[in-house]
Design an enzyme around this catalytic site. Structure first.
Site, PDB file in Angstrom:
ATOM      1  CG  ASP A  30      -1.130 -21.802  14.473  1.00 15.87           C
ATOM      2  OD1 ASP A  30       0.045 -21.598  14.117  1.00 15.87           O
ATOM      3  OD2 ASP A  30      -1.633 -22.937  14.532  1.00 15.87           O
ATOM      4  CG  ASP A  82       3.151 -27.869  13.268  1.00 11.47           C
ATOM      5  OD1 ASP A  82       3.478 -26.821  13.859  1.00 11.47           O
ATOM      6  OD2 ASP A  82       2.045 -28.046  12.731  1.00 11.47           O
TER       7      ASP A  82
HETATM    8  C1  GLA Z   1      -0.236 -25.205  13.231  1.00 11.52           C
HETATM    9  C2  GLA Z   1       0.302 -25.367  14.649  1.00 11.52           C
HETATM   10  C3  GLA Z   1      -0.100 -26.731  15.178  1.00 11.52           C
HETATM   11  C4  GLA Z   1      -1.618 -26.872  15.149  1.00 11.52           C
HETATM   12  C5  GLA Z   1      -2.148 -26.643  13.739  1.00 11.52           C
HETATM   13  C6  GLA Z   1      -3.663 -26.544  13.719  1.00 11.52           C
HETATM   14  O1  GLA Z   1       0.383 -26.064  12.333  1.00 11.52           O
HETATM   15  O2  GLA Z   1       1.685 -25.204  14.686  1.00 11.52           O
HETATM   16  O3  GLA Z   1       0.391 -26.918  16.488  1.00 11.52           O
HETATM   17  O4  GLA Z   1      -2.181 -25.953  16.048  1.00 11.52           O
HETATM   18  O5  GLA Z   1      -1.640 -25.418  13.206  1.00 11.52           O
HETATM   19  O6  GLA Z   1      -4.158 -26.328  12.432  1.00 11.52           O
END
Ligand code: GLA
Length: 373
Positions: A126, A183
Site C-alpha cells: 500500500d 478504493d
Molecule cells: C488502502 C487500500 C485498500 C485496503 C486498505 C487497508 O485503502 O487501497 O485496498 O488495503 O488500505 O487499510
C-alpha cells in the site's frame, strides 16, 4: 518472476476489514476449494491490513497479532498450501499501513525475508504514510528488489491507487500488478467511476505488470467493510465482465463461505474468466460509442475477438459494433459469428453491423471467431 496472466484469488478486506483471524482465513480457503472457485482458477488467499501488532519485535521484525493469529503465519501458510492454494499478505511503502499498523519503510529487506520465511506467495503493498520527501517510484523499487531477491517467488501487488502518475513508473519496479484507481466500494457509482478512469490507462497494463482495478465487490450485496448500497445482478455482471476484459486481477471480496447462486453464477463463469486469463495478453481497445454505450474489444491468442458493450447510463440504450472496426472489412468473404458469454445466444453481423439494445447498467459480452461466408 514473470506473470503472463492476471492473478486470481480472494482478499479479506472488502468484507472483513480489521475483523480478521486465522479461523476465518482457513474457512475462506476451505470454501474456495469446496465451492469450485479453486478449480475455476482462484488461487491466492490474501490477508489484507490489520494482521500485525502495532509495534515491531525487538529483532526489528513485524509480529502477527497473537490474538488473531495464535498459530502464526507459517502454520497458516502451510494450511493454505496443503489445499493447493497460495498465500498472500499485506504491507505498506510508508511508515504505517493505512489502518496504522507498522509499514515497511526502511525495513524492506528484513520484511521481504520474513515474508519469504513464512511462505508468502503474494504481497499487496500500500501507499499510506509515505513521507512527503520520499519518491513513490523509489519506494516500490526498493520492496520490489527485496522481494525479487528473497529466495522465494512472491507476486508483488503494488497499491498506490494511480497516485503520482503510477502508470509512468510502476513498470520500472518489480511490481506484477498495480492499482490504477482509488478504493472500490459496493455500489454502481464506484464501478462506473473505476471503468471510466481506467480507459486512458489501458495501454499501460498487460503481461508482466497488470492494471489492478481493485478487488471485486460481486456478491457483497451491501454487506461488510466496503458494503454500501449493494448492486443488482446486472451491475455485478457488468463489473465482472469489465474487470475480466480489461485484464484486471480477479480478487474476490465477498464472504466466500456463504455465496448465493447468483454470486456463484458470476464468479464461476468460465468463459468470462478465460477472457481474463487469455495468454495473448493483448490490449483492450475502445471503439465507437454512438449512443453512449461503451464498446470495448480485445483479440484473443487463438484469433477470436471478444467484445464488451457496457451501458453505464441510467436508461436503456443502443450499442453498435461495426465489423470494420475489428479488422473485418467488406468483401473479405468472411464474417465473425459471436456467442454471448452470459446468455449463450448467437449474434451475427447484418450489413457489417451488430446493433443491440442494452439495459441500463447492463452489458453484453460476446466472443466470436472468423467464419467463411
Ligand atoms: C488502502 C487500500 C485498500 C485496503 C486498505 C487497508 O485503502 O487501497 O485496498 O488495503 O488500505 O487499510
Amino acid at each position: 518472476m514473470y506473470i503472463e496472466k492476471p492473478p486470481m484469488g480472494w482478499n479479506s478486506w472488502n468484507t472483513f476489514g480489521e475483523e480478521i483471524n486465522e479461523s476465518l482465513i482457513m474457512e475462506a480457503a476451505d470454501a474456495i476449494v469446496k465451492s469450485g472457485l479453486k478449480d475455476a482458477g482462484y488461487e491466492y488467499v490474501i490477508i489484507d491490513d490489520c494482521w500485525a501488532l502495532r509495534e515491531r519485535g525487538r529483532d526489528g521484525r513485524m509480529v502477527p497479532d497473537h490474538k488473531k493469529f495464535p498459530s502464526g503465519m507459517k502454520a497458516l501458510a502451510e494450511y493454505i498450501h496443503k489445499k493447493g492454494l497460495k498465500f498472500g499478505m499485506y504491507s505498506c511503502a510508508g511508515t504505517m499501513t493505512c489502518a496504522s499498523y507498522p509499514g515497511s519503510l526502511d525495513h524492506e529487506f528484513i520484511d521481504a525475508q520474513t515474508f519469504a520465511e513464512w511462505g508468502v506467495d503474494y504481497l499487496k503493498y500500500d501507499y499510506c504514510f509515505k513521507p512527503a520527501n520520499a519518491d513513490g517510484a523509489t519506494l516500490y523499487r526498493r520492496m520490489g528488489l527485496a522481494l525479487a531477491n528473497s529466495g522465494r517467488d512472491i507476486l508483488f501487488a503494488a497499491c498506490s491507487w494511480g497516485a503520482d502518475a503510477t502508470h509512468s513508473w510502476i513498470r520500472s519496479s518489480h511490481a506484477h500488478t498495480w492499482r490504477s484507481t482509488g478504493d472500490i466500494n459496493d455500489s454502481f457509482v464506484s464501478i462506473k467511476s473505476i471503468i471510466e478512469q481506467q480507459i486512458p490507462l489501458l495501454p499501460y497494463g498487460g503481461q508482466g505488470c497488470f492494471n489492478d482495478m481493485d478487488m471485486l465487490i460481486v456478491g457483497m450485496n451491501g454487506k461488510g467493510n466496503v458494503g454500501l448500497t449493494g448492486c443488482t445482478f446486472q451491475e455485478y455482471k457488468l463489473h465482472f465482465s469489465a474487470w475480466a476484459l480489461f485484464a484486471s486481477p480477479l480478487i474476490i471480496g465477498c464472504d466466500v463461505r456463504s455465496m448465493d447462486e447468483t454470486t456463484r453464477k458470476i464468479l464461476l463463469n468460465r468463459d468470462v474468466i478465460a477472457v481474463n486469463q487469455d495468454r495473448g495478453g493483448r490490449q483492450v481497445y475502445q471503439t465507437q460509442n454512438d449512443y453512449g454505450v461503451h464498446v470495448f474489444v480485445r483479440v484473443m491468442e487463438n484469433g477470436d475477438v471478444v467484445v464488451g458493450l457496457f451501458n453505464l447510463n441510467d436508461d436503456r440504450r443502443r450499442g453498435i459494433l461495426f465489423s470494420d472496426t475489428i479488422g473485418l472489412s467488406q468483401n473479405t468473404g468472411r464474417t465473425v459469428v459471436f456467442r454471448d458469454l452470459w446468455t449463450d445466444e448467437r449474434r451475427y453481423f447484418v450489413n457489417g453491423t451488430i446493433e443491440l439494445s442494452v439495459d441500463a447498467h447492463d452489458c453484453v459480452m460476446m466472443r466470436g471467431s472468423v467464419k467463411e461466408l
